[in-house]
Design an enzyme around this catalytic site. Structure first.
Site, short mmCIF file in Angstrom:
data_model
loop_
_atom_site.label_atom_id
_atom_site.label_comp_id
_atom_site.label_asym_id
_atom_site.label_seq_id
_atom_site.Cartn_x
_atom_site.Cartn_y
_atom_site.Cartn_z
N SER A 104 49.56 37.29 55.80
CA SER A 104 48.73 38.48 56.08
C SER A 104 48.13 39.05 54.79
O SER A 104 48.83 39.20 53.77
CB SER A 104 49.56 39.56 56.76
N SER B 137 46.89 42.10 54.83
CA SER B 137 46.96 43.56 54.97
C SER B 137 47.66 44.23 53.79
O SER B 137 47.18 45.28 53.32
CB SER B 137 47.66 43.94 56.29
N THR C 16 50.48 42.15 64.27
CA THR C 16 49.67 40.95 64.34
C THR C 16 50.36 39.91 65.22
O THR C 16 51.39 40.19 65.86
CB THR C 16 49.31 40.45 62.92
N LYS D 283 50.96 41.54 69.63
CA LYS D 283 50.01 42.60 70.04
C LYS D 283 50.18 43.03 71.50
O LYS D 283 50.01 44.20 71.82
CB LYS D 283 48.58 42.16 69.80
N ASN E 110 47.06 46.89 67.83
CA ASN E 110 47.21 46.31 66.48
C ASN E 110 47.53 47.37 65.42
O ASN E 110 47.70 47.02 64.25
CB ASN E 110 45.98 45.49 66.08
N ASP F 85 40.19 46.86 66.15
CA ASP F 85 39.22 45.76 66.02
C ASP F 85 37.82 46.19 66.48
O ASP F 85 36.82 45.79 65.87
CB ASP F 85 39.67 44.54 66.84
N ALA G 221 39.84 39.13 70.46
CA ALA G 221 38.74 39.64 69.63
C ALA G 221 37.49 39.87 70.49
O ALA G 221 36.81 40.90 70.35
CB ALA G 221 38.44 38.65 68.52
N ILE H 194 32.67 36.30 63.37
CA ILE H 194 33.88 37.07 63.02
C ILE H 194 34.94 36.21 62.33
O ILE H 194 35.91 36.73 61.79
CB ILE H 194 34.47 37.86 64.20
N TYR I 61 36.52 34.45 59.31
CA TYR I 61 36.33 34.77 57.89
C TYR I 61 37.01 33.78 56.94
O TYR I 61 36.98 33.96 55.73
CB TYR I 61 36.77 36.21 57.58
P1 NAP Z 1 42.25 33.91 70.91
O1 NAP Z 1 42.68 35.06 71.74
O2 NAP Z 1 43.19 32.78 70.69
O3 NAP Z 1 40.88 33.31 71.53
C1 NAP Z 1 40.31 32.12 71.04
C2 NAP Z 1 38.95 31.91 71.69
O4 NAP Z 1 38.37 30.73 71.11
C3 NAP Z 1 39.02 31.65 73.21
O5 NAP Z 1 37.88 32.19 73.80
C4 NAP Z 1 39.01 30.12 73.27
O6 NAP Z 1 38.48 29.61 74.48
C5 NAP Z 1 38.05 29.80 72.14
N1 NAP Z 1 38.28 28.43 71.69
C6 NAP Z 1 39.32 27.97 70.95
N2 NAP Z 1 39.19 26.63 70.75
C7 NAP Z 1 38.05 26.26 71.39
C8 NAP Z 1 37.36 25.01 71.55
N3 NAP Z 1 37.84 23.87 71.00
N4 NAP Z 1 36.19 24.99 72.25
C9 NAP Z 1 35.69 26.13 72.79
N5 NAP Z 1 36.30 27.35 72.68
C10 NAP Z 1 37.45 27.40 71.99
O7 NAP Z 1 41.82 34.39 69.45
P2 NAP Z 1 41.25 35.83 68.99
O8 NAP Z 1 42.38 36.69 68.57
O9 NAP Z 1 40.31 36.33 70.02
O10 NAP Z 1 40.47 35.42 67.64
C11 NAP Z 1 39.33 34.57 67.67
C12 NAP Z 1 38.84 34.34 66.24
O11 NAP Z 1 38.41 35.57 65.68
C13 NAP Z 1 39.90 33.79 65.28
O12 NAP Z 1 39.28 32.87 64.42
C14 NAP Z 1 40.35 35.01 64.49
O13 NAP Z 1 40.80 34.69 63.18
C15 NAP Z 1 39.04 35.79 64.43
N6 NAP Z 1 39.25 37.25 64.30
C16 NAP Z 1 38.62 37.87 63.28
C17 NAP Z 1 38.78 39.24 63.14
C18 NAP Z 1 38.10 39.93 62.00
O14 NAP Z 1 38.49 41.07 61.69
N7 NAP Z 1 37.11 39.34 61.38
C19 NAP Z 1 39.54 39.97 64.05
C20 NAP Z 1 40.14 39.29 65.11
C21 NAP Z 1 39.99 37.91 65.22
P3 NAP Z 1 39.43 29.34 75.75
O15 NAP Z 1 39.63 30.67 76.41
O16 NAP Z 1 38.66 28.36 76.57
O17 NAP Z 1 40.72 28.78 75.19
#
Ligand code: NAP
Length: 282
Positions: A18, A20, A65, A69, A90, A105, A135, A218, A220
């Site tokens: 993390s 953070s 995290t 969550k 979170n 978020d 997200a 999003i 990073y």
């Molecule tokens: P999550 O709940 O695990 O959701 C993942 C998403 O990605 C789902 O919609 C999933 O689709 C899709 N996905 C994964 N593998 C895939 C593939 N091979 N083909 C098509 N779709 C695929 O994750 P999350 O917490 O929402 O986070 C998503 C991303 O955002 C991560 O990379 C995380 O690090 C980033 N994030 C960034 C911030 C920021 O502050 N910048 C904050 C939060 C998250 P399915 O539903 O079909 O599995």
């Protein structure tokens, strides 16, 4: 007279990765405030008990995290509107004797968009959000609250439908509808994990997107994804994921330590350097 130094922590499992502590530690130092921000590696079975005894352990609150969550959502005494709508907590803090759970978020997503492109909302009516995880849900909540129509596109359609059912102005779509949706979009957001280091690339054709549409990534790690590169080369305005991460930390810090911090270029450079060092590119 004894003086209590405010303490906060990030609870996860594993949690060593993390960033953070680096973000909050930077703010404590530059603002000259007393306080600490620690890592708390808490296995799933122990998490509810750890969270309910946070104050007894000397903490004013903290961040939650992966994978806690949803458990935090169920365990807190009360939730703010964002956490309630998103279904995940979170950030936690105390109000009187109650442990309150929030989700920052949505705030982080909008705060970074507004900081990067202050006039974004003048021209943003329709958005395509790729993904339907935690997200994507936070982003749908944030945009719908600002009067933006949100098309949620996800590999697993049932999850897109679940997000759309929760928010007025949101609709669910299968991946093959993307070209038509992009042609009408003012804002495209990648909220999948595609493009992240270790995951497959996000392979979409941006050609149908109007040149004046904004592209928000999003992910990073890496700092510059193929989507950002492609969007920039086509002349789109782009917004990256690191700023969202930094801005989402602001509300928690303000609650635990009593001062609203600022996301500065100096903080950004610090975290960028850490990401680059750990990616082996420095
Ligand atoms: P999550 O709940 O695990 O959701 C993942 C998403 O990605 C789902 O919609 C999933 O689709 C899709 N996905 C994964 N593998 C895939 C593939 N091979 N083909 C098509 N779709 C695929 O994750 P999350 O917490 O929402 O986070 C998503 C991303 O955002 C991560 O990379 C995380 O690090 C980033 N994030 C960034 C911030 C920021 O502050 N910048 C904050 C939060 C998250 P399915 O539903 O079909 O599995």
């Amino acid at each position: 007279m004894s003086v209590t130094i405010p303490r906060a922590c990030v609870m996860g499992h594993p949690v060593a990765h993390s960033r953070s502590p680096m973000v909050h530690g930077h703010w404590l130092k530059t603002l000259g405030l007393p306080g600490t921000y620690e890592l708390a590696d808490v296995p799933e079975a122990e998490f509810p008990r750890f969270l309910t005894s946070l104050r007894a352990r000397g903490y004013a609150g903290g961040n939650i995290t992966v994978p806690h969550k949803e458990a935090a959502f169920r365990t807190v005494d009360r939730r703010d509107d964002a956490a309630e709508a998103i279904g995940a907590v979170n950030t936690v803090w105390y109000e009187d004797d109650q442990l309150v759970g929030g989700n920052s978020d949505a705030y982080g997503f909008i705060a970074h968009l507004a900081a990067s492109l202050p006039a974004w909302d003048e021209s943003t009516r329709r958005c395509v959000v790729l993904g339907a995880g935690g997200a994507a849900r936070a982003i749908a909540f944030a945009l719908v609250a600002r009067g933006v129509d949100v098309a949620v596109v996800n590999r697993t359609f049932a999850r897109a439908r679940d997000v759309a059912m929760h928010f007025a102005r949101a609709s669910a779509h299968a991946w093959d509808e993307l070209p038509g949706l992009l042609a009408r979009a003012d804002l495209l957001v990648n909220a999948t994990s595609l493009g992240m280091t270790g995951k497959p690339a996000l392979a979409i054709d941006l050609a149908p997107l109007r040149r004046d549409a904004i592209v928000y990534e999003i992910v990073y790690v890496p700092l510059e994804t193929a989507l950002l590169r492609d969007a920039r080369s086509r002349g789109h305005r782009t917004v990256d994921g690191l700023g969202m991460l930094l801005h989402q930390a602001v509300p928690g810090f303000a609650r635990w330590f009593g001062v609203t911090p600022t996301v500065t270029p100096e903080l950004r450079a610090l975290i960028e350097a850490d990401i680059r060092a750990k990616s082996g590119s420095v």
